[in-house]
Design a protein around this motif. Structure first.
Motif, PDB file in Angstrom:
ATOM      1  N   THR A 108      11.369   4.008  -7.469  1.00  0.00           N
ATOM      2  CA  THR A 108      12.202   2.733  -7.421  1.00  0.00           C
ATOM      3  C   THR A 108      12.981   2.804  -6.170  1.00  0.00           C
ATOM      4  O   THR A 108      13.290   1.915  -5.318  1.00  0.00           O
ATOM      5  N   SER A 109      13.281   4.124  -5.630  1.00  0.00           N
ATOM      6  CA  SER A 109      14.193   4.113  -4.387  1.00  0.00           C
ATOM      7  C   SER A 109      13.065   3.772  -3.097  1.00  0.00           C
ATOM      8  O   SER A 109      13.737   3.187  -2.146  1.00  0.00           O
ATOM      9  N   ALA A 110      12.004   4.094  -3.320  1.00  0.00           N
ATOM     10  CA  ALA A 110      11.099   3.873  -1.955  1.00  0.00           C
ATOM     11  C   ALA A 110      10.987   2.346  -2.061  1.00  0.00           C
ATOM     12  O   ALA A 110      11.290   1.838  -0.999  1.00  0.00           O
ATOM     13  N   ALA A 111      10.882   1.547  -3.281  1.00  0.00           N
ATOM     14  CA  ALA A 111      10.910   0.216  -3.304  1.00  0.00           C
ATOM     15  C   ALA A 111      12.035  -0.417  -2.612  1.00  0.00           C
ATOM     16  O   ALA A 111      11.874  -1.397  -1.826  1.00  0.00           O
ATOM     17  N   LYS A 112      13.144   0.285  -3.187  1.00  0.00           N
ATOM     18  CA  LYS A 112      14.439  -0.232  -2.514  1.00  0.00           C
ATOM     19  C   LYS A 112      14.664  -0.398  -0.957  1.00  0.00           C
ATOM     20  O   LYS A 112      14.830  -1.318  -0.140  1.00  0.00           O
ATOM     21  N   LEU A 113      13.871   0.872  -0.425  1.00  0.00           N
ATOM     22  CA  LEU A 113      14.271   0.988   0.945  1.00  0.00           C
ATOM     23  C   LEU A 113      13.109   0.195   1.432  1.00  0.00           C
ATOM     24  O   LEU A 113      13.503  -0.499   2.657  1.00  0.00           O
ATOM     25  N   ALA A 114      12.040  -0.154   0.968  1.00  0.00           N
ATOM     26  CA  ALA A 114      11.106  -0.928   1.578  1.00  0.00           C
ATOM     27  C   ALA A 114      11.474  -2.222   1.549  1.00  0.00           C
ATOM     28  O   ALA A 114      11.500  -3.007   2.823  1.00  0.00           O
ATOM     29  N   TYR A 115      12.198  -2.798   0.472  1.00  0.00           N
ATOM     30  CA  TYR A 115      12.900  -4.117   0.510  1.00  0.00           C
ATOM     31  C   TYR A 115      13.726  -4.458   1.453  1.00  0.00           C
ATOM     32  O   TYR A 115      13.999  -5.483   2.352  1.00  0.00           O
ATOM     33  N   ARG A 116      14.691  -3.385   1.947  1.00  0.00           N
ATOM     34  CA  ARG A 116      15.819  -3.231   2.516  1.00  0.00           C
ATOM     35  C   ARG A 116      15.286  -3.405   4.185  1.00  0.00           C
ATOM     36  O   ARG A 116      15.862  -4.232   4.937  1.00  0.00           O
ATOM     37  N   TYR A 117      14.315  -2.697   4.433  1.00  0.00           N
ATOM     38  CA  TYR A 117      14.091  -2.696   5.667  1.00  0.00           C
ATOM     39  C   TYR A 117      12.935  -3.823   6.209  1.00  0.00           C
ATOM     40  O   TYR A 117      12.907  -4.100   7.242  1.00  0.00           O
ATOM     41  N   GLN A 118      12.242  -4.351   5.188  1.00  0.00           N
ATOM     42  CA  GLN A 118      11.437  -5.617   5.307  1.00  0.00           C
ATOM     43  C   GLN A 118      12.515  -6.565   5.530  1.00  0.00           C
ATOM     44  O   GLN A 118      12.269  -7.364   6.540  1.00  0.00           O
ATOM     45  N   ALA A 119      13.618  -6.639   4.995  1.00  0.00           N
ATOM     46  CA  ALA A 119      14.671  -7.889   5.156  1.00  0.00           C
ATOM     47  C   ALA A 119      15.323  -7.588   6.631  1.00  0.00           C
ATOM     48  O   ALA A 119      15.721  -8.553   7.108  1.00  0.00           O
ATOM     49  N   LEU A 120      15.020  -6.327   7.156  1.00  0.00           N
ATOM     50  CA  LEU A 120      15.666  -6.111   8.587  1.00  0.00           C
ATOM     51  C   LEU A 120      14.394  -6.510   9.466  1.00  0.00           C
ATOM     52  O   LEU A 120      14.721  -6.092  10.889  1.00  0.00           O
ATOM     53  N   GLY A 121      13.308  -6.869   9.039  1.00  0.00           N
ATOM     54  CA  GLY A 121      12.513  -7.312   9.913  1.00  0.00           C
ATOM     55  C   GLY A 121      11.379  -6.226  10.318  1.00  0.00           C
ATOM     56  O   GLY A 121      10.332  -6.641  11.093  1.00  0.00           O
ATOM     57  N   LYS A 122      11.261  -5.147   9.655  1.00  0.00           N
ATOM     58  CA  LYS A 122      10.238  -3.936   9.825  1.00  0.00           C
ATOM     59  C   LYS A 122       8.992  -4.336   8.878  1.00  0.00           C
ATOM     60  O   LYS A 122       9.285  -4.770   7.743  1.00  0.00           O
ATOM     61  N   LYS A 123       8.040  -3.794   9.478  1.00  0.00           N
ATOM     62  CA  LYS A 123       6.770  -3.965   8.876  1.00  0.00           C
ATOM     63  C   LYS A 123       6.617  -2.528   7.846  1.00  0.00           C
ATOM     64  O   LYS A 123       6.558  -1.234   8.415  1.00  0.00           O
ATOM     65  N   VAL A 124       6.633  -2.436   6.684  1.00  0.00           N
ATOM     66  CA  VAL A 124       6.850  -1.379   5.717  1.00  0.00           C
ATOM     67  C   VAL A 124       5.476  -1.196   5.095  1.00  0.00           C
ATOM     68  O   VAL A 124       4.920  -2.195   4.639  1.00  0.00           O
ATOM     69  N   MET A 125       5.085   0.033   4.996  1.00  0.00           N
ATOM     70  CA  MET A 125       4.029   0.434   4.175  1.00  0.00           C
ATOM     71  C   MET A 125       4.341   1.637   3.318  1.00  0.00           C
ATOM     72  O   MET A 125       5.109   2.340   3.523  1.00  0.00           O
ATOM     73  N   LEU A 126       3.849   1.732   2.202  1.00  0.00           N
ATOM     74  CA  LEU A 126       3.988   2.680   1.090  1.00  0.00           C
ATOM     75  C   LEU A 126       2.695   3.625   0.820  1.00  0.00           C
ATOM     76  O   LEU A 126       1.602   3.227   0.915  1.00  0.00           O
ATOM     77  N   ALA A 127       3.072   4.882   0.637  1.00  0.00           N
ATOM     78  CA  ALA A 127       1.780   5.853   0.478  1.00  0.00           C
ATOM     79  C   ALA A 127       2.043   6.467  -0.904  1.00  0.00           C
ATOM     80  O   ALA A 127       3.448   7.182  -1.108  1.00  0.00           O
ATOM     81  N   ALA A 128       1.257   6.556  -1.832  1.00  0.00           N
ATOM     82  CA  ALA A 128       1.487   7.241  -3.168  1.00  0.00           C
ATOM     83  C   ALA A 128       0.992   8.658  -3.131  1.00  0.00           C
ATOM     84  O   ALA A 128      -0.164   8.866  -3.318  1.00  0.00           O
ATOM     85  N   ALA A 129       1.667   9.439  -2.666  1.00  0.00           N
ATOM     86  CA  ALA A 129       1.346  10.740  -2.531  1.00  0.00           C
ATOM     87  C   ALA A 129       1.396  11.681  -3.875  1.00  0.00           C
ATOM     88  O   ALA A 129       0.997  12.852  -3.851  1.00  0.00           O
ATOM     89  N   ASP A 130       1.866  11.095  -4.895  1.00  0.00           N
ATOM     90  CA  ASP A 130       1.870  11.704  -6.387  1.00  0.00           C
ATOM     91  C   ASP A 130       0.263  11.447  -6.836  1.00  0.00           C
ATOM     92  O   ASP A 130       0.445  10.344  -7.577  1.00  0.00           O
ATOM     93  N   THR A 131      -0.390  12.062  -6.800  1.00  0.00           N
ATOM     94  CA  THR A 131      -1.789  11.860  -7.020  1.00  0.00           C
ATOM     95  C   THR A 131      -2.111  12.514  -8.603  1.00  0.00           C
ATOM     96  O   THR A 131      -3.124  12.318  -9.005  1.00  0.00           O
ATOM     97  N   PHE A 132      -0.974  12.959  -8.889  1.00  0.00           N
ATOM     98  CA  PHE A 132      -1.318  13.542 -10.278  1.00  0.00           C
ATOM     99  C   PHE A 132      -0.733  12.930 -11.571  1.00  0.00           C
ATOM    100  O   PHE A 132      -1.398  13.184 -12.706  1.00  0.00           O
ATOM    101  N   ARG A 133      -0.006  11.770 -11.252  1.00  0.00           N
ATOM    102  CA  ARG A 133       0.152  11.040 -12.319  1.00  0.00           C
ATOM    103  C   ARG A 133       0.039   9.547 -11.921  1.00  0.00           C
ATOM    104  O   ARG A 133       0.335   8.872 -10.964  1.00  0.00           O
ATOM    105  N   ALA A 134      -0.994   9.119 -12.857  1.00  0.00           N
ATOM    106  CA  ALA A 134      -1.322   7.788 -12.678  1.00  0.00           C
ATOM    107  C   ALA A 134      -0.649   6.927 -12.654  1.00  0.00           C
ATOM    108  O   ALA A 134      -0.346   5.723 -11.780  1.00  0.00           O
ATOM    109  N   ALA A 135       0.650   6.945 -13.616  1.00  0.00           N
ATOM    110  CA  ALA A 135       1.486   6.004 -13.713  1.00  0.00           C
ATOM    111  C   ALA A 135       2.341   5.899 -12.486  1.00  0.00           C
ATOM    112  O   ALA A 135       2.663   4.772 -12.269  1.00  0.00           O
ATOM    113  N   ALA A 136       2.585   7.119 -11.665  1.00  0.00           N
ATOM    114  CA  ALA A 136       3.386   6.800 -10.514  1.00  0.00           C
ATOM    115  C   ALA A 136       2.792   6.015  -9.367  1.00  0.00           C
ATOM    116  O   ALA A 136       3.419   5.076  -8.997  1.00  0.00           O
TER     117      ALA A 136
END
Ligand code: GDP
Length: 294
Positions: A108-136
């Motif tokens: 959730t915090s990653a999403a919040k940061l993404a949203y915030r920096y997108q709003a500041l005009g940054k191009k944001v990408m996410l990486a899911a490095a928790d490969t052990f939990r499908a839900a994550a």
């Protein structure tokens, strides 16, 4: 923003209002300090930090000769929270890692940061490095769709460092500004987890010199003093640059911010105040203390 902070901190504020009431009583100073100490402990500030606050306050009373304990307490708390710079890095392109136990609010915090920096005009990408939990991974994908940004993920059980490697290649090729790496919060042992995080960090710094610019430890404020215990485990992993303190809405334990900052020698940089992408505030010692004691 200040009103939002005050409103979201309402439960912690309710608790701190007892301190206000105490200051309004006409008790003699020694007794007042004694009671203040007890209230700080009850507010999850912790023994060591409460001790430091009270002795700092005594020192300020002695130096200034002032009897305005409330003003002096505010000064003391702001000084304590300002020991380390709380502003996040503004170097771009940047890779930021989020670490912390499962359930603390990393995704959730990653999403919040993404949203915030997108709003500041940054191009944001996410990486899911928790490969052990499908839900994550699924959860991060959902956020990606909602915020309309790319999410790099690997096969289930894939080496997280290799997922991060792939993410950085894509990040560089597409000229993005911020890559947020969501990591696993649990492996068989903390030792394994720390080794995993070190490996991810090494790949990041090899592929993008100067990165990761931030390694944010995500801590759940509702668990109070246990957050300190958790943070100590994670502090064995090198290079944590700050704390993202989550769930400050809906808890009376906001006082734990003080203990976290003081005992871990790490700045609180962001606060999570709800479950939606916009529920993020940058931490400011002055606003935080003012919100608690106003
Ligand atoms: P992770 O396992 O560390 O990635 O944690 P998640 O991001 O999945 O969050 C766990 C739960 O905490 C979810 O239900 C989130 O909606 C919730 N959560 C995260 N941050 C906050 C916050 O700041 N406030 C509140 N009230 N809930 C939060």
């Amino acid at each position: 923003m200040f009103d939002k902070l005050k409103q979201k901190l309402s439960q912690t504020r309710e608790f701190f209002s007892r301190i206000e009431q105490l200051f309004q009583s006409n008790k003699p100073q020694p007794e007042l300090l004694e009671e203040l100490y007890e209230l700080l402990i009850l507010a999850d500030v912790g023994v060591a930090t409460s001790d430091r606050i009270i002795s700092g306050l005594r020192e300020r009373v002695r130096k200034t000769g002032s009897a305005d304990l409330k003003a002096l307490l505010k000064q003391e708390l702001i000084a304590m929270l300002s020991n380390r710079p709380a502003t996040a890095s503004d170097a771009w392109p940047a890779v930021w890692m989020l670490v912390g136990v499962n359930g603390g609010g990393k995704t959730t915090s990653a999403a919040k940061l993404a949203y915030r920096y997108q709003a500041l005009g940054k191009k944001v990408m996410l990486a899911a490095a928790d490969t052990f939990r499908a839900a994550a991974q699924e959860q991060l994908q959902l956020w990606g769709r909602r915020l309309n940004l790319p999410v790099v993920q690997g096969q289930s059980g894939a080496d997280p460092a290799s997922v991060v490697y792939d993410a950085i290649q894509s990040f560089k090729a597409r000229n993005f500004d911020l890559l947020l790496v969501d990591t696993a919060g649990r492996l068989h042992t903390y030792g394994n987890l720390m080794a995993e995080l070190e490996k991810i960090k090494k790949v990041i710094s090899r592929e993008l010199p100067g990165a990761p610019q931030e390694i944010l430890l995500v801590l759940d404020s509702t668990i109070g003093q246990n957050a300190i215990v958790q943070a100590r485990e994670f502090n064995r992993f090198s290079g944590i640059t700050g704390i993202f303190l989550t769930k400050l809405d809906g808890t009376a334990r906001g006082g734990s911010v003080l203990a976290v900052a003081e005992e871990l020698h790490l700045p609180v940089k962001f606060m999570g105040i709800g479950e939606s992408e916009s529920d993020l505030l940058e931490f400011s010692p002055e606003s935080f203390v003012e919100a608690l004691l106003s």
